[in-house]
Write an enzyme that holds these catalytic residues in place. Structure first.
Site: not given
Lengths: 401, 401, 401, 401
Positions: A176, A14
Site C-alpha cells: 500500500s 479505491d
C-alpha cells in the site's frame, strides 16, 4: 433534489470504485471528481475521460505542487518537524492541502458533500475530515470505507468487474503506497510483521538502496534565505525544481530511506518504509545552517516546538490556531537562517561538508583554544561559582541535616 | 602547614605540567595524582612512576569503566539523551564520574584542594567543578588554566623543557581530543572554520570513514532488558564487553561519526567531530525497541525529557535533583523495553532489520489493512466527529462574525 | 582623555553615592545622569539640580511610561507570563527598558561607559548588563557594587556625610523596595526569615491589606482587543490610565499582594512581598477572556510558553531571539482575544463575574446537558473506543504475558 | 444464558433509572449494584434495600475514601496538578478509582458488563471507560445515555413514575453536581451562559462566600513529609481527617471557590463552579513548602510536568504508563518536601504566614543585602560576562552585517 458530491479522485482502484458506488447509493447525485496534483507522479492524461465514463459529471484537475511546497512543506521544514524523531511527514503534510482544494471546489460548486476514499482505520480520514470541518463545517462528509460492505481490495476489484468497469490495478501484488513530490510510503506485505527485515530491493521506487548507490560521493550545496532553500549548487531554482533535483540526487545515492514503527493518530502502531530522498537532504541542510545561526536557547526551545508541530501535522491539525502560532514562532527564528550548506551524499549517508552564514554566531576567537579576548578565563571562575551555587547550597544543607 | 591537593592526572601534556606548577605555586603541598580510567585507551603502565618522578607524593589509578557504563551511560541511553539532536554526550557523561572519583579520594585523603587541567574556556571546567560543589562543597578547586600565564600548548612544552621534564606530546601536530570507552572527540585545526569540510581520513581513530568500510553489511542483534543491553548476537555479555564489541563492529563499518557545530554551556559555538561507533548502534537499537514498546503519549513526552536530560548532562548537572527526577521518569518508562533488535551496519548506515518484544504494542490485526475486530470503522466516524469538534465549533464561530 | 559615563540615576541613596565615587575613581570623566521614569512615583523635580550639584555634567530625565506599558508590559500580559507560578515580574520587566534608554543616551552622547547601582548579588545587575550587551556590546559597564569597598547602606551614608553631600534616606529604617507603575516590591527586615509572617500593615504602600479593604465589593469591567486592554468600565482609556485606575481600584480592595520565596537568576532563593494591584486584575481579566477564546490545544501549549517567557523576562533576556519568537507565538494566539470581562474585587479576592466575546468558542448547545445537535451521543462511543484503544491493546498484551 | 452486569450505583436519579432499564433491555441479566464511597457525603443507609427493591440482585457498598486520598489525591497533590491553571480536578481524580472498584467487583463476580450512568456528552464516560479498558479489556461497557431514548431528567423521572418507582429527586430545580471528599462541582442553570455572574449564595454548599465568611482570620499550620500532609496544627491526623478538617476550615472562610470555563476532553467548553476548600489549602501549603525546598531547575521543569499530569488526570488517563512515569518524576522531587507551612485563611484569601524546612534551600546569608561569603561580588561579573556572551556575540555579528 439532486445533491452534489465532490469526490477526491485519483483514478486508482479505491477512487474508481467510489464513482459507481456513489451513483448507486446517493441516487440523483452529481459527482464532481477532483484530482489534486501534489506530485503523485502519475499521468493525469485520460483521467477526465475515465471519470466521466464511470459516472462523474465533471473531472477537475488541480496542479497545486507549487503551493504544496511553499505553503505546506516549507513551514514544516523551517520547523524541522519530524514525527517521533523519524518520520518526515510526507503523507501527512499533503492531506490538508488536498482537503482544502476539495473544499474550495465544493464551495465554488455549491456542493453538499465531500467524499474521500481513505479507509476507516488510518490517519488519512482524520486528516481529510479535520480540514473540511475547519474550513467548511457545513459540508457533510462521505467516507465509504466506513459505510460499505467492501472489506478488501479483492472485493473492490470484484465490485468493478461486476459492473464491467476496467480495474486500474492487479490483485494483491503490492504494498500500500502513497506518493507525492516529497515522499513515497510503503506499507503492508512483509512490513506487517515487525520482526521482518524490509525488502528494500523490492520496495524502493524513488531511490536505490545504499548498497546499490554509486561508490563515489556526490556533493551538493544548498543556499537558504530565512530558512527557505533558494539555490542548489549555485543556481537559483524554483521551489519545485529544487525538490525534484534533490529527489534525483538523493535517490541516486540511497539517502532518506527509513523503516519505522510509528504511533498512528489514535495510538495504534503501524510500520512503514518511507523514501524521502530530497526532503531528507533539505532537512539536513537546514539543520546544519541552524546550528550556525540559532542561539542555544532558541535551539533548545525549538526542540519542543518541533515535536508539537510534528504532532499537529501528523494528526491533520494544520488549520488550527496552535499550528499557526507555532509557525509564527518558527518564522521569527528563521530571520537569520540564511547562508550556504555543503553536503556530501554517499551510499545512504548525508555528511556535512562545511557551512557558512553572514549571521553565523560561530566566533572563531571564542572557539579556538589559544586566543580570544571576548572573555577572560577569570570570568569563567565567577560563572562557575554562581552557576554552581545552588548545588553548593544544597550540599551544605545536606551536610547540616 | 602542608596542604593536600588531589590532581586529576592522565600523564598527558596538560596534567604533566600541573605537577611541577602546583609544587612551585602551592609550596609544601602534597600532590596526590589520580588517574580515573574511563576507557581512555591509554597505557596506565608507568604512570605512577612518572607522576612521582615529576613531584607527586602518590599516584592512584582507579578503573571505573564498569561503573561508567552502568551508572552513567545506561541512564543516559535509557533516556535517549542527545544534545542538540546530534551529540551523544561522550565527553560530558564521563566528567561527573571522574570528578566523583576525585572527590572520593579527596575525602579519604582529607585533602584541601582538587585540581584539574581543564581550560578556562570550555565545558569541562564547569562539569568538573559542579560535581565537586555538589558532592563536597567544602573542598576548594584549583583550575590552573584560569590562573597561570601559560597560554598555549607550545608554552606548556616550553615550561616542561625548562624544567627538564619529558614532554609527553609533540608540538602542534594534532587535534584536541578526548577519548573514553564511549567516544572520541576531535576539535581544532581545520575544524575551527565551519566552512571547511572535516578531514575524516586524517581525523578518525576509532572508525573508518564510510567510504573505507567494507562493501558487505554486518548484521548485529542486540537484546535489551528494561532498556539495558544484555546480549549481543545471542551471547550474554558484560556491559563493558558489549560496548567494546560494538565499538569494534561500528568502527569497522564507519557508523557513528558526526561533524557538528554545538552550543557550549555558556552559549558560544564550537565545532567538533565525534566518533561514537558502539554508542550510536546502542542508541539506534534502543530507540527501535522503544518504538515497539512505548505508547504514543509516553513517546511524545519523553521527547521533552530527553532534551532536558541532554542539557543537564551536557552542562555537568548530573548530581542534581532534576537529573535524578528525570531518571526516575525514564526508569519508569523502561519497564517494558525488553526485547531484541536486529540492525544492519553498512558503510555508515545503521538500518533496522527487524525487532521483537513480548511487550510489543504493535498489534498485527490493527495494523493490517483488511482485517481486525478491535474496533469498527464506525467508531472512527465518532472519533473524528469529536476530535474535530473544536475545529468545527471554531469554524462556525468565524462564519457568524 | 576624558571619558563619558552614562549613569542610571534616581536620586536615591545608591545613585547619589555613585556620582562622587565615579568622579573620584574615573578622574576626568564626564558623568551624564539619566533618570528613566517607569512610574517610580517619585518627584523628579529638583533631580537635575541635585545631580549637577553632586558632580554630574548633565541630567536627562526620560519619561518612558507609555512605552513601558505598550512594548513591555503588554507582551508580557498577552503571554500570561508569571514567574514560578506567582510573581508578576514587576521589577524584571522594567529593567530592559531602563537599560535600553541608557544605551540610547550613551550612543547619542558617544559615551564610553554605562554605570548602574545594582548590587553584586541580585538579579538587576544581570538584567541591566544583558541588555547593554545585546544592544551596544562595545560599551563598557561600571558596576560599583562589585568594585568598591562599601558594604552596606550605613557605609554609603557615611561616604556621603564625609563629603558633605545630603543623604537622601535615613539609616536602616526600611525594606529594600523597587517601584514602578506596575508594582512595588519589598525585601529585607522580617522577610529575610522565611518562618516569619510578613507584616502587611507596615509593609504595604500601594494597597491596603484584605482585612482593611471595604466590606462592599467593587465591580470592574475590562474590554480587550487582541489581548490588550482598551477600555475600563465602558470607557476607552490610554494604556497608562487603565493601569493607574486599576492600581487604585486594586489597591483599595487589597488584591494583588503576594508573599513568596523565589529562585533568583542564579538559583539562590530570596523572599519578597509584591504589590501588583492593577496588574493582578489585568492578568485575571485576560486569562478569563482567554478561557473563552482559546482552544484547548493552544491553551495547553501556551502553558509551556508562558513558563519560558517568564524565565526569560526574569533573567533579563528580553532582547533575545527566543523572547521575540515566543512573542510571535503569543501574538498569533491573541488574534481572537477580544471581548469583555467583568470582575468583582472584594477584600483581596478577584472573582469572575461574567465574560463575553464574539470569538467565544463556548457553545451553549454543546455545553448544556439536555440539548445539542453538533454531535450525537453515538459519536462518543466511537471516540472512546479509539481514544482508549491503546490502553486496551496494552491491557491485552499484558494479559498475554 | 444469564449475563452479569456490574452497575455503578449511587441511588440518585440517573442510576435509579438504570436498574429497571437494564432489566428490560438486557433480559435475564443479573444486576450487581456497586456504590463506591469516595466521600459523596450521602447516606448509604437503605441503599442496598433500594437497589434490590428496584431489581438489583445484589448491592455492594465499598468505602474507598482512604485509598482515594492516599493513592489518587496525594500523587496529584505532589504533582501540583491543576488543569488549565485553575481546576483542582475534583471530579476527574475520583473516576479512575470508582472504575477500578467496578472492575474489581466485575472480576470477582465474573461479570460480563460494566454499566455506568455518565452522559454521552461529558468527560466522565471517557474517564470510566478508559479505566475499564486499561484494567479489564475483555469486559464490555454499557452506557445507557448513549443508547436509550431518554433525553433529559424530566424523561428519567417520567420513566420511573411510569414504573411506580420512587423518584429520588425533584424536577429541574437544581444544578448538576458532583461531590466527593475533595470537592463539589456545579454546572447548569445560570452558569450555562458565560456572561452571567454565578449566584454563589444559591450555589455554594461546602463553603460560604468570601462575603459571608468571618471577619477574623483563621490560622492553620500544616506539616508535610515528602510532599504528603501528616499533621494539622501540630496534631498528627489520618489523611482523611486532615482533608475533612481542612474542608471545614476552608469552607468557613470561603476559600477554594472557582468559577471557570474549561475545555472538556474533546475540546468543547463548559463552565462550572467548583468548591475545593480543603484541597485548595493543601495545594497552597504544598507549593509554599516546595518554594523553600525545590531548586530552580526542578521547579521550572515541574511546571511542564504538572501541566501534563493535569491533562492526563482530566482525561481519565490515570492507568497509563505516562501517568506512572510522571508520578515517578514527582516522587523523586518530593524527597525533601518536608516541613511546616503556616497559612492565614481570611474571607477567600489564603495568605502565607511563614514556612520552614530542614531541607530548605533558602540561605539567609545569600538572601541578605549586606553580608555573605558564599560568593564574591566579583564572581557576579564573571557570571554576567559569560551568561551574556551569546548576546554580545550576536550583537557584534549584527554590527558587522
Amino acid at each position: 433534489m439532486s445533491k452534489k458530491i465532490v469526490l477526491a479522485y485519483s483514478g486508482g482502484l479505491d477512487t474508481t470504485v467510489l464513482i459507481p458506488w456513489l451513483k448507486e447509493n446517493y441516487s440523483d447525485s452529481e459527482i464532481i471528481a477532483v484530482c489534486v496534483d501534489v506530485g503523485q507522479g502519475k499521468e493525469t492524461e485520460g483521467l477526465e475521460q475515465k471519470a466521466i465514463k464511470t459516472g462523474a459529471a465533471k473531472c477537475i484537475i488541480k496542479d497545486v505542487r507549487d503551493e504544496f511546497v511553499t505553503d505546506y512543506i516549507y513551514p514544516m521544514l523551517k520547523a524541522d518537524a519530524v514525527y517521533e524523531d523519524q518520520y518526515l511527514l510526507g503523507t501527512s503534510i499533503a492531506r490538508p492541502l488536498i482537503a482544502k482544494v476539495l473544499v474550495d471546489v465544493a464551495l465554488e460548486e455549491n456542493a453538499d458533500y465531500i467524499c474521500h476514499g481513505a479507509t476507516g482505520k488510518g490517519n488519512d480520514q482524520i486528516r481529510f475530515e479535520l480540514t473540511v470541518k475547519a474550513l467548511a463545517p457545513q459540508i457533510n462528509i462521505i467516507a465509504p470505507w466506513r459505510i460499505w460492505d467492501i472489506k478488501s481490495r479483492e472485493e473492490e476489484i470484484e465490485y468493478l468487474e461486476k459492473r464491467g468497469i476496467e480495474v486500474p490495478m492487479k490483485k494483491g501484488d503490492s504494498y500500500s503506497r502513497d506518493r507525492n513530490l516529497w515522499h513515497l510510503s510503503h506499507e503492508g506485505l512483509e512490513l506487517e510483521i515487525p520482526e521482518n527485515e524490509a525488502n528494500f530491493e523490492k520496495l524502493l521506487q524513488l531511490s536505490v538502496s545504499p548498497e546499490a548507490a554509486p561508490d563515489k560521493p556526490t556533493y551538493v550545496e544548498l543556499e537558504f534565505e530565512k530558512g527557505i532553500p533558494v539555490a542548489l549548487d549555485g543556481q537559483k531554482l524554483s521551489p519545485l525544481d529544487i525538490i525534484n533535483k534533490l529527489n534525483e540526487l538523493g535517490g541516486q545515492n540511497g539517502v532518506g530511506i527509513i523503516d519505522i514503527v510509528e504511533n498512528r493518530v489514535v495510538g495504534m502502531k503501524s510500520r512503514g518504509v518511507y523514501e524521502t530522498p530530497g526532503g531528507t537532504i533539505l532537512y539536513a541542510a537546514h539543520r546544519n545552517l541552524e546550528y550556525l545561526c540559532l542561539d542555544k536557547q532558541t535551539t533548545a526551545f525549538k526542540e519542543i516546538v518541533r515535536v508539537k508541530m510534528a504532532e499537529l501535522i501528523y494528526s491533520g491539525e494544520w488549520f488550527t490556531p496552535l499550528r499557526e502560532a507555532l509557525s509564527a514562532f518558527v518564522d521569527s527564528t528563521q530571520q537569520t537562517v540564511t547562508g550556504k550548506v555543503k553536503l556530501k551524499l554517499y551510499k545512504g549517508n548525508i555528511i556535512p561538508a562545511g557551512s557558512e552564514s553572514k549571521y553565523s554566531l560561530y566566533n572563531e576567537k571564542l572557539a579556538s583554544f589559544t586566543t580570544g579576548d571576548l572573555f577572560s578565563h577569570h570570568d569563567a571562575e565567577g560563572f562557575i561559582n554562581l552557576f554552581g551555587l545552588p548545588l553548593k547550597v544544597r550540599a551544605l544543607m545536606k551536610q547540616n541535616l
